[in-house]
Design a protein around this motif. Structure first.
Motif, short mmCIF file in Angstrom:
data_model
loop_
_atom_site.label_atom_id
_atom_site.label_comp_id
_atom_site.label_asym_id
_atom_site.label_seq_id
_atom_site.Cartn_x
_atom_site.Cartn_y
_atom_site.Cartn_z
N THR A 167 0.84 -1.22 0.00
CA THR A 167 0.00 0.00 0.00
C THR A 167 0.87 1.26 0.00
O THR A 167 0.48 2.27 -0.59
N ALA A 168 2.03 1.19 0.65
CA ALA A 168 2.90 2.37 0.73
C ALA A 168 3.74 2.56 -0.54
O ALA A 168 4.53 3.50 -0.61
N ARG A 169 3.61 1.67 -1.48
CA ARG A 169 4.32 1.82 -2.76
C ARG A 169 3.31 1.54 -3.88
O ARG A 169 3.55 0.70 -4.75
N TRP A 170 2.17 2.21 -3.82
CA TRP A 170 1.06 1.92 -4.72
C TRP A 170 1.50 2.10 -6.17
O TRP A 170 2.13 3.11 -6.51
N ASP A 171 1.19 1.11 -7.00
CA ASP A 171 1.57 1.18 -8.41
C ASP A 171 0.39 1.75 -9.21
O ASP A 171 -0.55 1.03 -9.54
N HIS A 172 0.48 3.05 -9.49
CA HIS A 172 -0.65 3.71 -10.17
C HIS A 172 -0.75 3.32 -11.64
O HIS A 172 -1.73 3.68 -12.30
N ASP A 173 0.25 2.60 -12.14
CA ASP A 173 0.17 2.14 -13.54
C ASP A 173 -0.71 0.90 -13.66
O ASP A 173 -1.08 0.49 -14.77
N VAL A 174 -1.01 0.27 -12.53
CA VAL A 174 -1.83 -0.95 -12.57
C VAL A 174 -3.30 -0.57 -12.39
O VAL A 174 -3.66 0.05 -11.37
N ASP A 175 -4.10 -0.92 -13.37
CA ASP A 175 -5.54 -0.66 -13.28
C ASP A 175 -6.21 -1.91 -12.71
O ASP A 175 -6.15 -2.99 -13.32
N LEU A 176 -6.81 -1.76 -11.55
CA LEU A 176 -7.40 -2.94 -10.89
C LEU A 176 -8.83 -3.23 -11.39
O LEU A 176 -9.44 -4.21 -10.98
N THR A 177 -9.33 -2.40 -12.31
CA THR A 177 -10.69 -2.59 -12.81
C THR A 177 -10.84 -3.97 -13.45
O THR A 177 -10.04 -4.35 -14.31
N GLY A 178 -11.83 -4.69 -12.98
CA GLY A 178 -12.13 -5.99 -13.57
C GLY A 178 -11.15 -7.09 -13.18
O GLY A 178 -11.21 -8.20 -13.70
N LYS A 179 -10.24 -6.78 -12.27
CA LYS A 179 -9.25 -7.79 -11.87
C LYS A 179 -9.68 -8.50 -10.58
O LYS A 179 -10.47 -7.98 -9.79
N ARG A 180 -9.11 -9.69 -10.40
CA ARG A 180 -9.30 -10.40 -9.13
C ARG A 180 -8.15 -9.95 -8.23
O ARG A 180 -6.98 -10.18 -8.56
N VAL A 181 -8.51 -9.27 -7.15
CA VAL A 181 -7.47 -8.65 -6.31
C VAL A 181 -7.43 -9.35 -4.94
O VAL A 181 -8.48 -9.56 -4.32
N ALA A 182 -6.22 -9.68 -4.51
CA ALA A 182 -6.05 -10.22 -3.16
C ALA A 182 -5.44 -9.12 -2.29
O ALA A 182 -4.41 -8.55 -2.66
N VAL A 183 -6.09 -8.79 -1.18
CA VAL A 183 -5.51 -7.83 -0.23
C VAL A 183 -5.04 -8.65 0.96
O VAL A 183 -5.85 -9.35 1.60
N ILE A 184 -3.77 -8.58 1.24
CA ILE A 184 -3.22 -9.35 2.37
C ILE A 184 -2.98 -8.42 3.54
O ILE A 184 -2.22 -7.46 3.44
N GLY A 185 -3.68 -8.69 4.64
CA GLY A 185 -3.56 -7.85 5.83
C GLY A 185 -4.82 -7.04 6.04
O GLY A 185 -5.52 -6.69 5.08
N THR A 186 -5.12 -6.76 7.31
CA THR A 186 -6.34 -6.00 7.65
C THR A 186 -6.02 -4.90 8.67
O THR A 186 -6.78 -4.68 9.61
N GLY A 187 -4.87 -4.25 8.47
CA GLY A 187 -4.50 -3.15 9.36
C GLY A 187 -5.05 -1.83 8.85
O GLY A 187 -5.95 -1.80 8.00
N ALA A 188 -4.45 -0.74 9.35
CA ALA A 188 -5.00 0.60 9.09
C ALA A 188 -5.09 0.92 7.60
O ALA A 188 -6.11 1.45 7.14
N SER A 189 -4.05 0.58 6.84
CA SER A 189 -4.07 0.94 5.41
C SER A 189 -5.07 0.07 4.66
O SER A 189 -5.82 0.55 3.80
N ALA A 190 -5.08 -1.24 4.98
CA ALA A 190 -5.99 -2.17 4.28
C ALA A 190 -7.44 -1.74 4.48
O ALA A 190 -8.25 -1.75 3.54
N VAL A 191 -7.77 -1.35 5.70
CA VAL A 191 -9.16 -0.98 6.00
C VAL A 191 -9.57 0.27 5.20
O VAL A 191 -10.72 0.44 4.84
N GLN A 192 -8.58 1.13 4.91
CA GLN A 192 -8.90 2.32 4.10
C GLN A 192 -8.99 1.99 2.61
O GLN A 192 -9.81 2.54 1.89
N VAL A 193 -8.13 1.06 2.15
CA VAL A 193 -8.07 0.82 0.70
C VAL A 193 -9.18 -0.13 0.22
O VAL A 193 -9.67 0.01 -0.90
N VAL A 194 -9.57 -1.07 1.06
CA VAL A 194 -10.55 -2.10 0.63
C VAL A 194 -11.85 -1.48 0.08
O VAL A 194 -12.29 -1.83 -1.02
N PRO A 195 -12.47 -0.51 0.81
CA PRO A 195 -13.72 0.04 0.25
C PRO A 195 -13.52 0.78 -1.07
O PRO A 195 -14.47 0.95 -1.82
N ARG A 196 -12.28 1.25 -1.32
CA ARG A 196 -12.03 1.98 -2.56
C ARG A 196 -11.86 1.04 -3.75
O ARG A 196 -12.27 1.37 -4.86
#
Ligand SMILES: Cc1cc2nc3c(=O)[nH]c(=O)nc-3n(C[C@H](O)[C@H](O)[C@H](O)COP(=O)(O)OP(=O)(O)OC[C@H]3O[C@@H](n4cnc5c(N)ncnc54)[C@H](O)[C@@H]3O)c2cc1C
Length: 502
Positions: free
Chosen positions: A162-191
């Motif tokens: 999360t701290a090195r977000w790759d803005h070149d990767v478009d996650l639209t329509g992708k199957r995404v795995a988020v590993i971890g449920t800490g402060a950053s994950a909780v913010q990014v998951v709804p987005r």
């Protein structure tokens, strides 16, 4: 920033986040202009430059999570998002004249104390320099940690922290795995949940989640703050003292029942399915890990394209994640929301003190410790900002940093007044201080709350958090006490050997 590095400066500051910028501004305020700010990134901001993941937001109200000397009446949210905090820090760097001192793209790779020259010899990616004083503002949450899960290198798709977000990767329509449920994950998951074809969130331990009190600020409110700066100061004070009370449940267990009840009710209100709710119910005391705030995370997990997986991860395979129960969870992209190195910070391996040992070697032997979070015995003329036991679970780190900066200014003035070339910390003063910190840590939720957290080192000692109110830290750093330090005079000039000798 294209300026060359000087050969020598009075003060070298490493890092241009809140800490490094604050240090630069306090030096300028004290009439000291012979310094550089060495920053490895391409701009100022630190945390708020690097963490550009969708939804990145502070969890302390912005009116308080900002410099006391640079209030911003224009926050558009009571808890600002990263782009706005990044812009605020860039503006602070401009307004306070830090830019001429800034050297971006300048990673510090080594710093060794030179006993004969009574100065630091610093190696950077752009060449060497020396400095009388070194201020380390390298951050305590600046080095992403990725757990060593077997097979990670074989994953076929993009994978980033999360701290090195790759803005070149478009996650639209992708199957995404988020590993971890800490402060950053909780913010990014709804987005990312609405974009992704499928979202799988891997949870090891559920966090306690409180309702989010944030809201957009009203134009009238902003206009009032602009017109009446003392009013904004008053509000900041009220927010500060309100937040100070949040520390009480961490120290006195009985008081944790109220926040725990609020978080439990929030979970019950947001998650109807008893099986999912059970998976999301923490089995440790609230506060033992950082308390999170979100109204959107739990609803996002319940969308048809989302799944919470609580089985342990066994390995990463080219096409996804395999859990210990044998299930394979297909993924096209992995987002690591796995936090930061907090008790094994990389800079400690490049800082070499009086006896030639690195800070890492010393801290591995004695545990991470400093005097008042700021000076370290055997590492003269070094000030560590956001150092050991200066983190908080309840209030603004900027307040802690400003406390440290006053201490540093006071220390530099004491050196000047006494004509001292070297300031070292008395080991016995450091030991006494840390024994008191660890005594105060006993019985707190961080050590007794029944969880493993990033607050604790490999020996289970809490060397990251301050064990009380931030006000008590302000008092602990309000004055530099020469009795706790050794102030050494300049060495007599060493005669240059005649040519041909040696
Ligand atoms: C996502 C996130 C949210 C957070 N939210 C809050 C919050 O709401 N409230 C709060 O109080 N705290 C919060 N924190 C903690 C936050 O880190 C601090 O509040 C604060 O930003 C720390 O500032 P800093 O300058 O000490 O460190 P950083 O902001 O981490 O800056 C350190 C700087 O040092 C530079 N650096 C490191 N090593 C080197 C090197 N070798 N050479 C040159 N440069 C180097 C880095 O590039 C970086 O720019 C949050 C942290 C994260 C990660």
């Amino acid at each position: 920033m294209a300026h060359d590095l000087p050969d020598h400066v009075d003060v070298a500051i490493v890092g241009a986040g809140f800490a490094g910028l604050g240090a630069a501004i306090s030096l300028l305020g004290d009439g000291r202009s012979d310094f550089v700010v060495l920053e490895r990134d391409d701009d100022v901001g630190g945390t708020w430059h690097r963490n550009s993941y969708p939804g990145c937001q502070c969890d302390v109200p912005s009116n308080l999570y900002s410099f006391s000397f640079a209030p911003n009446p224009d926050w558009t949210q009571t808890f600002a998002l990263q782009p706005e905090i990044g812009a605020y820090l860039r503006k602070v760097a401009d307004d306070f004249g830090v830019r001429p001192h800034l050297r971006t793209g300048t990673a510090v790779e080594g710093a060794a104390w030179d006993e004969r020259a009574q100065r630091w010899r610093i190696d950077t990616a752009r060449g060497p320099l020396t400095a009388r004083v070194l201020v380390a503002g390298v951050g305590a949450l600046s080095e992403p940690a990725i757990p060593p899960i077997p097979g990670a290198e074989r994953f076929a798709g993009p994978a980033f922290h999360t701290a090195r977000w790759d803005h070149d990767v478009d996650l639209t329509g992708k199957r995404v795995a988020v590993i971890g449920t800490g402060a950053s994950a909780v913010q990014v998951v709804p987005r990312i949940q609405p974009q992704a074809a499928r979202l799988t969130v891997f949870q090891r331990t559920p966090p306690w989640i409180m309702p989010h009190p944030g809201r957009p600020t009203r134009p009238r409110e902003r206009a009032l703050f602009r017109a009446l700066p003392p009013l904004q100061k008053l509000v900041r004070g009220a927010v500060y003292w309100g937040r100070e009370c949040y520390v009480l449940p961490f120290r006195f267990h009985r008081l944790s029942r109220l926040p725990e009840r609020i978080a439990r009710r929030h979970l019950e209100r947001q998650v109807a399915d008893p099986v999912l709710r059970d998976k999301l119910t923490p089995r440790y005391e609230i506060g033992c890990k950082r308390i999170l705030m979100s109204d959107e995370y739990l609803p996002a997990l319940q969308q048809p394209n989302a799944e919470l997986v609580t089985a342990a991860i066994a390995e990463i395979v080219p096409g996804g994640v395999r859990t210990a129960d044998g299930a394979e969870h297909p993924a096209d992209a992995i987002v690591w929301g796995t936090g930061f190195h907090t008790t094994d910070l990389p800079h400690v391996e490049w800082l070499r003190g009086r006896d030639g040992r690195t800070l890492g070697e010393v801290w591995r032997e004695h545990g991470m410790q400093a005097l008042r979070g700021t000076t370290v015995a055997g590492f003269p003329n070094l000030f560590t900002l956001y150092g050991p036991n200066t983190n908080l679970g309840h209030n603004s780190i900027v307040f802690m940093l400003e406390s440290q900066l006053r201490f540093v200014t006071d220390a530099l003035r004491a050196m000047d007044a006494r004509g001292a070339a070297v300031l070292d910390t008395r080991p016995e003063a450091q030991a006494r201080f840390n024994a008191a910190v660890q005594r105060r840590m006993r019985g707190t939720v961080w050590t007794q709350g029944g969880c493993a957290s990033w607050y604790l080192d490999a020996h289970g000692r809490n060397t990251t958090l301050w064990p009380g109110t931030s006000w008590s830290f302000r008092r602990a750093t309000r004055r530099f006490d020469p009795a706790e330090h050794l102030l050494e005079p300049p060495l007599p000039a060493v005669a240059t050997p005649p040519a041909g000798v040696c």
